[in-house]
Motif scaffolding. Structure first.
Motif, PDB file in Angstrom:
ATOM      1  N   GLY A  51       0.532  -1.296  -0.088  1.00 40.34           N
ATOM      2  CA  GLY A  51      -0.240  -0.050   0.090  1.00 40.34           C
ATOM      3  C   GLY A  51       0.927   1.317   0.213  1.00 40.34           C
ATOM      4  N   PHE A  52       2.188   1.214   0.011  1.00 41.69           N
ATOM      5  CA  PHE A  52       2.886   2.523   0.050  1.00 41.69           C
ATOM      6  C   PHE A  52       3.779   2.331  -1.066  1.00 41.69           C
ATOM      7  N   THR A  53       4.214   3.624  -1.558  1.00 37.39           N
ATOM      8  CA  THR A  53       5.165   3.898  -2.579  1.00 37.39           C
ATOM      9  C   THR A  53       6.528   4.213  -1.745  1.00 37.39           C
ATOM     10  N   HIS A  54       7.490   3.400  -1.799  1.00 37.51           N
ATOM     11  CA  HIS A  54       8.757   3.596  -1.224  1.00 37.51           C
ATOM     12  C   HIS A  54       9.924   4.441  -2.076  1.00 37.51           C
ATOM     13  N   VAL A  55      10.064   5.576  -1.353  1.00 37.24           N
ATOM     14  CA  VAL A  55      10.886   6.420  -2.033  1.00 37.24           C
ATOM     15  C   VAL A  55      12.238   6.730  -1.221  1.00 37.24           C
ATOM     16  N   GLY A  56      13.193   7.173  -1.711  1.00 36.80           N
ATOM     17  CA  GLY A  56      14.590   7.385  -1.255  1.00 36.80           C
ATOM     18  C   GLY A  56      14.650   8.861  -1.037  1.00 36.80           C
ATOM     19  N   GLY A  57      14.668   9.432   0.306  1.00 39.07           N
ATOM     20  CA  GLY A  57      14.695  10.764   0.587  1.00 39.07           C
ATOM     21  C   GLY A  57      15.995  11.059   1.560  1.00 39.07           C
ATOM     22  N   LYS A  58      15.722  12.366   1.952  1.00 37.82           N
ATOM     23  CA  LYS A  58      16.961  12.873   3.016  1.00 37.82           C
ATOM     24  C   LYS A  58      16.222  13.575   4.224  1.00 37.82           C
ATOM     25  N   THR A  59      16.819  13.441   5.264  1.00 38.99           N
ATOM     26  CA  THR A  59      16.635  14.314   6.356  1.00 38.99           C
ATOM     27  C   THR A  59      17.055  15.618   6.100  1.00 38.99           C
ATOM     28  N   ARG A  60      16.691  16.597   6.923  1.00 37.55           N
ATOM     29  CA  ARG A  60      17.013  17.916   6.924  1.00 37.55           C
ATOM     30  C   ARG A  60      18.568  18.067   7.263  1.00 37.55           C
ATOM     31  N   ASP A  61      19.199  17.025   7.724  1.00 42.44           N
ATOM     32  CA  ASP A  61      20.859  17.216   8.046  1.00 42.44           C
ATOM     33  C   ASP A  61      21.319  16.297   6.676  1.00 42.44           C
ATOM     34  N   GLY A  62      20.629  15.885   5.781  1.00 41.68           N
ATOM     35  CA  GLY A  62      21.168  15.273   4.570  1.00 41.68           C
ATOM     36  C   GLY A  62      21.262  13.889   4.629  1.00 41.68           C
ATOM     37  N   ARG A  63      20.859  12.990   5.861  1.00 45.57           N
ATOM     38  CA  ARG A  63      20.827  11.386   5.810  1.00 45.57           C
ATOM     39  C   ARG A  63      19.949  10.973   5.028  1.00 45.57           C
ATOM     40  N   PHE A  64      20.213   9.607   4.802  1.00 42.41           N
ATOM     41  CA  PHE A  64      19.171   8.915   4.050  1.00 42.41           C
ATOM     42  C   PHE A  64      17.968   8.859   4.792  1.00 42.41           C
ATOM     43  N   TRP A  65      16.606   8.689   4.174  1.00 41.56           N
ATOM     44  CA  TRP A  65      15.390   8.445   5.058  1.00 41.56           C
ATOM     45  C   TRP A  65      14.610   7.763   4.008  1.00 41.56           C
ATOM     46  N   LEU A  66      14.142   6.524   4.235  1.00 38.36           N
ATOM     47  CA  LEU A  66      13.211   5.916   3.384  1.00 38.36           C
ATOM     48  C   LEU A  66      11.641   6.398   3.595  1.00 38.36           C
ATOM     49  N   ARG A  67      11.279   7.126   2.695  1.00 35.32           N
ATOM     50  CA  ARG A  67       9.936   7.624   2.960  1.00 35.32           C
ATOM     51  C   ARG A  67       8.833   6.479   2.393  1.00 35.32           C
ATOM     52  N   ARG A  68       7.842   6.554   3.238  1.00 37.34           N
ATOM     53  CA  ARG A  68       6.688   5.673   2.656  1.00 37.34           C
ATOM     54  C   ARG A  68       5.368   6.503   2.311  1.00 37.34           C
ATOM     55  N   ILE A  69       4.816   6.718   1.114  1.00 41.59           N
ATOM     56  CA  ILE A  69       3.833   7.522   0.493  1.00 41.59           C
ATOM     57  C   ILE A  69       2.655   6.581   0.284  1.00 41.59           C
ATOM     58  N   THR A  70       1.436   7.099   0.610  1.00 39.19           N
ATOM     59  CA  THR A  70       0.345   5.981   0.212  1.00 39.19           C
ATOM     60  C   THR A  70       0.418   6.144  -1.461  1.00 39.19           C
ATOM     61  N   ILE A  71       0.163   4.738  -1.971  1.00 40.42           N
ATOM     62  CA  ILE A  71       0.052   4.769  -3.388  1.00 40.42           C
ATOM     63  C   ILE A  71      -1.208   5.311  -4.046  1.00 40.42           C
ATOM     64  N   LYS A  72      -0.812   6.268  -4.879  1.00 34.25           N
ATOM     65  CA  LYS A  72      -1.975   7.163  -5.616  1.00 34.25           C
ATOM     66  C   LYS A  72      -2.970   6.300  -6.073  1.00 34.25           C
ATOM     67  N   LYS A  73      -2.736   5.281  -6.744  1.00 35.45           N
ATOM     68  CA  LYS A  73      -3.762   4.320  -7.320  1.00 35.45           C
ATOM     69  C   LYS A  73      -4.853   4.173  -6.223  1.00 35.45           C
ATOM     70  N   ARG A  74      -4.119   3.522  -4.764  1.00 36.05           N
ATOM     71  CA  ARG A  74      -5.008   3.357  -3.678  1.00 36.05           C
ATOM     72  C   ARG A  74      -5.955   4.596  -3.269  1.00 36.05           C
ATOM     73  N   LEU A  75      -5.207   5.570  -3.151  1.00 39.58           N
ATOM     74  CA  LEU A  75      -5.879   6.660  -2.863  1.00 39.58           C
ATOM     75  C   LEU A  75      -6.934   7.277  -3.796  1.00 39.58           C
ATOM     76  N   ARG A  76      -6.878   7.275  -5.119  1.00 42.92           N
ATOM     77  CA  ARG A  76      -7.902   7.595  -5.764  1.00 42.92           C
ATOM     78  C   ARG A  76      -9.025   6.524  -5.767  1.00 42.92           C
ATOM     79  N   ALA A  77      -8.811   5.196  -5.677  1.00 40.37           N
ATOM     80  CA  ALA A  77      -9.699   4.160  -5.537  1.00 40.37           C
ATOM     81  C   ALA A  77     -10.668   4.365  -4.282  1.00 40.37           C
TER      82      ALA A  77
END
Length: 496
Positions: free
Chosen positions: A364-390
């Motif tokens: 149910g989540f799209t996994h995205v490679g992001g960064k924290t404010r201090d530049g460290r790696f952060w794995l973000r989990r965002i609701t899958i857009k198709k699931r949200l629309r459905a």
């Protein structure tokens, strides 16, 4: 095991094709489950409560002690209290099977019905009923076939699954999460997030088994079950359920392969099948062939494998296709991808002049490679857009159906919808998506109320007060993955 705990006439040794060993760690290798997760006493059904005596503790202990034991006496654990607890655990509003017997109707003479069912099971007179075939829409527009069993079959299947879990929960590996006691999707999501963040993961194999439930090979399924289960009465019950067939549009069709998706016994059968086909093999493969870190997380037929080296990833994928072909399975060509992903993926691709790393979906989540404010790696989990629309489309349709309900009834229903959505999707880093969902629900409700009459008096000010009263605010409902994962595995890690 028999009730006296004697093992000479209830457990006999048998060699497994791939020795599982003891309970294996979760995705961060070396970490097991926290004390008390799978080792707690089993009671006859979820609702039976503490203090109800259980004969499964000795079965569990024998399964834990001897990984090559076969259990010859299990059916006697299916007794009336366990059947009663299975009945109580079934959703009273669930759709009936082909016999149209509802939960309420069966409960009118519950004691007599359960006694009759138990008598037929232990005398061999029980007959499994065909499943009723229905289809539910999937987010991609396709239809998912479900097999709805009769209430009596559901009761018996739940009771048998509880008994078999006492054996298989001692065998299943730590990275298997789907439909297991004490485990939920967020445990799998936590393990994946911790594995990607703390291990040397640079490549992700996002895999999905094509039409898994409809392609289970019955002969292989029986052979896998026989590695641990030697009680012919239990095996005969499972054969009856697998071959009972389905009824669609009044026509019966035979099931020569597959397991009915939606049946109470199907998740356990799926886990047993993939335990031998995938889990034991993958665990053996990474110990023998890999040159770097490998993490695995599986939820039913959907699994993710992370690799440190691209060569390991490509070789694993080639070998996995061959392994699956042997057992009548194949990877979904469109849903199986090997992508560059992890802590160093963005910088590596930037050096090569490539675009940002791809993303992948899981539970149910799209996994995205992001960064924290201090530049460290952060794995973000965002609701899958198709699931949200459905989901929004479903809410809109339900609001149209409930348009003329009193506002308090609509408000209570929408509040339950939002709370259910927040309870699953409100993870750290996903507040924007859950807030957007609430905003869209708020907008849909106003449109629905304005259409109740051409002379409506639903101004923004009035509606704002209504929405503020009934719709709960969007708040993060889950801790960070590393916090919850550490809590679940505390005290069992040899690497600490």
């Amino acid at each position: 095991m028999n009730e006296r705990g004697k093992s000479d006439n209830s457990v006999v040794p048998a060699k497994l094709p791939n020795k599982a060993g003891g309970p294996v760690a979760e995705v961060v290798e070396g970490r097991g489950l926290a004390e008390g997760n799978t080792a707690r006493p089993t009671h006859p059904g979820r609702s039976a409560g503490r203090g109800v005596p259980s004969g499964l503790d000795r079965v569990r202990e024998a399964a834990r002690r001897d990984k090559e034991a076969r259990f010859t006496a299990l059916l006697h654990h299916v007794d009336q209290p366990r059947l009663w607890a299975a009945y109580v655990a079934i959703n009273p509003k669930a759709s009936p099977g082909v016999d149209q017997v509802t939960w309420d109707a069966y409960g009118q003479d519950l004691r007599e019905n359960l006694e009759d069912l138990l008598r037929r099971v232990h005398s061999g007179a029980y007959r499994a009923s065909p499943s009723r075939r229905v289809y539910i829409p999937k987010p991609d527009g396709r239809q998912r076939p479900l097999g709805i069993a009769t209430l009596e079959d559901k009761i018996l299947q739940r009771a048998v699954v509880e008994v078999l879990n006492a054996v298989y929960e001692e065998d299943f590996l730590g990275f298997s999460y789907g439909f297991r006691p004490g485990r939920n999707p967020h445990h799998a999501l936590d393990a994946l997030a911790v594995g990607i963040s703390e291990r040397k993961v640079n490549w992700i194999l996002d895999a999905d088994v094509s039409d898994f439930f409809s392609k289970l090979d019955h002969s292989w399924m029986e052979r896998f079950l026989e590695h641990r289960i030697a009680d012919e009465r239990v095996l005969r019950l499972i054969r009856k359920w697998m071959t009972a067939g389905v009824i669609e549009d009044g026509n019966w069709s035979e099931t020569i392969e597959g397991a009915p998706q939606g049946a109470s016994v199907s998740p356990l059968l799926a886990n047993v099948y993939l335990h031998y086909v995938l889990d034991l093999w993958a665990d053996w493969w990474r110990k023998r062939h890999t040159r770097g870190d490998v993490i695995i997380v599986r939820w039913a037929d959907d699994f993710v494998v992370g690799f440190q080296h691209l060569g390991d990833a490509k070789q694993f994928l080639r070998d996995l296709r061959k392994r699956f072909a042997k057992f009548s399975l194949e990877l979904h060509p469109d849903k199986t991808r090997l992508i560059e992903f992890g802590r160093f993926a963005a910088s590596n691709r930037r050096k090569q002049g490539l675009a940002k790393p791809e993303t992948f979906d899981f539970l149910g989540f799209t996994h995205v490679g992001g960064k924290t404010r201090d530049g460290r790696f952060w794995l973000r989990r965002i609701t899958i857009k198709k699931r949200l629309r459905a989901k929004l489309k479903q809410v809109k349709a339900e609001l149209r159906r409930r348009r003329h309900w009193p506002i308090p009834e609509q408000g209570r229903w929408l509040a339950s919808v939002l709370r259910g959505h927040f309870n699953y999707y409100a993870v750290p880093g996903n507040i924007d998506a859950v807030s957007a969902f609430r905003d869209q629900v708020r907008r849909l409700w106003r449109e629905s109320l304005r259409r109740r009459s051409q002379r409506h008096r639903m101004t923004w000010a009035r509606y704002g007060r209504i929405a503020e009263w009934w719709l709960p605010p969007a708040r993060i409902a889950h801790p960070y993955p590393s916090v919850r994962f550490a809590a679940r595995t505390q005290g069992r890690s040899p690497v600490r």
